[in-house]
Structures are given as structure tokens and as C-alpha cells.
Scaffold this active site. Structure first.
Site, mmCIF file in Angstrom:
data_model
loop_
_atom_site.group_PDB
_atom_site.id
_atom_site.type_symbol
_atom_site.label_atom_id
_atom_site.label_comp_id
_atom_site.label_asym_id
_atom_site.label_seq_id
_atom_site.Cartn_x
_atom_site.Cartn_y
_atom_site.Cartn_z
ATOM 1 N N ASP A 281 -31.101 20.812 77.149
ATOM 2 C CA ASP A 281 -30.416 20.418 78.389
ATOM 3 C C ASP A 281 -28.979 20.946 78.365
ATOM 4 O O ASP A 281 -28.290 20.849 77.349
ATOM 5 C CB ASP A 281 -30.428 18.888 78.523
ATOM 6 C CG ASP A 281 -30.163 18.435 79.939
ATOM 7 O OD1 ASP A 281 -31.045 17.834 80.557
ATOM 8 O OD2 ASP A 281 -29.034 18.692 80.447
ATOM 9 N N HIS B 115 -37.240 14.181 79.598
ATOM 10 C CA HIS B 115 -36.069 14.235 78.726
ATOM 11 C C HIS B 115 -36.469 13.718 77.351
ATOM 12 O O HIS B 115 -37.153 12.689 77.243
ATOM 13 C CB HIS B 115 -34.955 13.318 79.248
ATOM 14 C CG HIS B 115 -34.394 13.691 80.582
ATOM 15 N ND1 HIS B 115 -33.204 14.364 80.722
ATOM 16 C CD2 HIS B 115 -34.843 13.476 81.841
ATOM 17 C CE1 HIS B 115 -32.935 14.538 82.007
ATOM 18 N NE2 HIS B 115 -33.917 14.003 82.712
ATOM 19 N N GLY C 53 -32.687 8.730 89.531
ATOM 20 C CA GLY C 53 -31.855 9.727 88.871
ATOM 21 C C GLY C 53 -32.455 11.115 88.802
ATOM 22 O O GLY C 53 -31.884 12.008 88.178
ATOM 23 N N GLN C 54 -33.620 11.322 89.444
ATOM 24 C CA GLN C 54 -34.214 12.669 89.417
ATOM 25 C C GLN C 54 -33.405 13.600 90.312
ATOM 26 O O GLN C 54 -33.151 13.293 91.486
ATOM 27 C CB GLN C 54 -35.679 12.628 89.879
ATOM 28 C CG GLN C 54 -36.369 13.983 89.734
ATOM 29 C CD GLN C 54 -37.845 13.965 90.117
ATOM 30 O OE1 GLN C 54 -38.366 12.970 90.629
ATOM 31 N NE2 GLN C 54 -38.517 15.085 89.896
ATOM 32 N N HIS D 212 -40.272 16.926 84.557
ATOM 33 C CA HIS D 212 -39.695 17.188 83.239
ATOM 34 C C HIS D 212 -39.520 15.876 82.493
ATOM 35 O O HIS D 212 -39.233 14.842 83.087
ATOM 36 C CB HIS D 212 -38.338 17.904 83.360
ATOM 37 C CG HIS D 212 -37.372 17.212 84.266
ATOM 38 N ND1 HIS D 212 -37.433 17.320 85.640
ATOM 39 C CD2 HIS D 212 -36.327 16.392 84.004
ATOM 40 C CE1 HIS D 212 -36.461 16.607 86.183
ATOM 41 N NE2 HIS D 212 -35.779 16.018 85.209
ATOM 42 N N ASN E 177 -37.524 10.739 84.995
ATOM 43 C CA ASN E 177 -36.977 10.137 86.202
ATOM 44 C C ASN E 177 -37.885 10.507 87.371
ATOM 45 O O ASN E 177 -38.275 11.658 87.529
ATOM 46 C CB ASN E 177 -35.550 10.642 86.429
ATOM 47 C CG ASN E 177 -34.603 10.169 85.334
ATOM 48 O OD1 ASN E 177 -34.732 9.058 84.839
ATOM 49 N ND2 ASN E 177 -33.650 11.010 84.951
HETATM 50 P P1 AMP Z 1 -33.072 14.777 86.174
HETATM 51 O O1 AMP Z 1 -31.741 14.234 86.597
HETATM 52 O O2 AMP Z 1 -33.966 13.773 85.502
HETATM 53 O O3 AMP Z 1 -33.767 15.494 87.308
HETATM 54 O O4 AMP Z 1 -32.768 15.831 85.036
HETATM 55 C C1 AMP Z 1 -32.458 17.151 85.272
HETATM 56 C C2 AMP Z 1 -31.834 17.662 84.010
HETATM 57 O O5 AMP Z 1 -31.880 19.075 84.034
HETATM 58 C C3 AMP Z 1 -30.368 17.269 83.833
HETATM 59 O O6 AMP Z 1 -30.214 16.583 82.591
HETATM 60 C C4 AMP Z 1 -29.631 18.597 83.835
HETATM 61 O O7 AMP Z 1 -28.531 18.619 82.958
HETATM 62 C C5 AMP Z 1 -30.713 19.556 83.407
HETATM 63 N N1 AMP Z 1 -30.567 20.932 83.858
HETATM 64 C C6 AMP Z 1 -30.331 21.364 85.113
HETATM 65 N N2 AMP Z 1 -30.301 22.712 85.156
HETATM 66 C C7 AMP Z 1 -30.556 23.132 83.894
HETATM 67 C C8 AMP Z 1 -30.661 24.412 83.270
HETATM 68 N N3 AMP Z 1 -30.522 25.548 83.980
HETATM 69 N N4 AMP Z 1 -30.921 24.469 81.951
HETATM 70 C C9 AMP Z 1 -31.071 23.326 81.224
HETATM 71 N N5 AMP Z 1 -30.989 22.089 81.747
HETATM 72 C C10 AMP Z 1 -30.725 21.991 83.051
#
Ligand code: AMP
Length: 113
Positions: A31, A101, A92-93, A99, A86
Site C-alpha cells: 500500500d 488490506h 471507508g472503501q 481488495h 472495506n
Molecule cells: P480502501 O480505502 O479500502 O478502498 O483502500 C484503498 C487503498 O488503496 C488505500 O489504502 C490506498 O492507500 C491504496 N492505494 C491507492 N492507490 C494505490 C496504488 N497505486 N498503489 C498502492 N496502493 C494504493
């Protein structure tokens, strides 16, 4: 594949990511805004909008996301870890490609904020 989906682009290698695992069905990458010393994401290559966007046909794939996430956490020194999906903006998505975490390397508190 959704044309404007950033995680589809990562899974296809169209934009860079620091990958720690990849096979024909899944990709795991670190991340870019880590919330713990260990924080990576596991995604299916198949575009699914999130947990609520799955069907029974995806059960095996989602099981593999879970198993592989725990396995990779242990391999990276975080056998005790938090696995989070999420589901929806209020939860929080922010990226609408399913995906999980994987967070570890520090004590976790409960409940999450
Ligand atoms: P969510 O808020 O559950 O949708 O999580 C999305 C996650 O994707 C967040 O923790 C971001 O920091 C991460 N994220 C977004 N763009 C990228 C990227 N290009 N490479 C790696 N992580 C990313």
C-alpha cells in the site's frame, strides 16, 4: 476489466506497484499509504467492485484472497495480522476493485475507528 480502474491497471502491469506476489488469479502489492509497518493489499485480477459485488461463482477466488493474504503476512514477519475489506464508502472503501488490506507489525486496537 473496468477501463478506469486503478487496480485493474496494476494487475495488468499498466501502472507500477511494488508487488510482493502474483499468480494467474491474484496480485499482492504494498500500500502506498501504509497504516502499519506491514501493509499490503491482495486483489483478484478479476474486476469485482467489492465484497457486495461478488457472486457464489467467486467463492473460491475470495477464499484464495484470504488464505494467500495470511500466508504472505506470515512470510513477511506478521503472522499475527489484521485482514480487512472495506465494503462501500461509509465503511471507508475508496477504490472500487475488491481488495483485502493486510496489516501487521504493530499491536492492533479494537474497535477500529
Ligand atoms: P480502501 O480505502 O479500502 O478502498 O483502500 C484503498 C487503498 O488503496 C488505500 O489504502 C490506498 O492507500 C491504496 N492505494 C491507492 N492507490 C494505490 C496504488 N497505486 N498503489 C498502492 N496502493 C494504493
Amino acid at each position: 476489466m473496468a477501463g478506469d480502474c486503478i487496480f485493474c491497471k496494476i494487475s495488468k502491469g499498466e501502472i507500477p506497484a511494488k508487488k510482493l506476489y502474483e499468480d494467474d488469479e491474484l496480485v499482492a502489492f504494498w500500500d502506498t499509504a501504509p497504516q502499519a509497518p506491514i501493509h499490503f493489499l491482495v486483489i483478484p485480477k478479476k474486476h469485482l467492485s467489492g465484497p457486495a459485488g461478488t457472486t457464489a461463482a467467486d467463492d473460491q477466488l475470495i477464499g484464495k484472497v484470504l488464505r494467500k493474504g495470511a500466508e504472505l503476512a506470515a512470510a513477511n514477519g506478521a503472522a499475527d495480522c489484521r485482514l480487512v475489506m472495506n465494503n462501500g464508502p461509509e465503511a471507508g472503501q475508496t477504490v472500487f476493485h475488491l481488495h483485502m488490506h493486510v496489516l501487521g507489525g504493530r499491536p492492533m486496537t479494537w474497535p477500529p475507528g
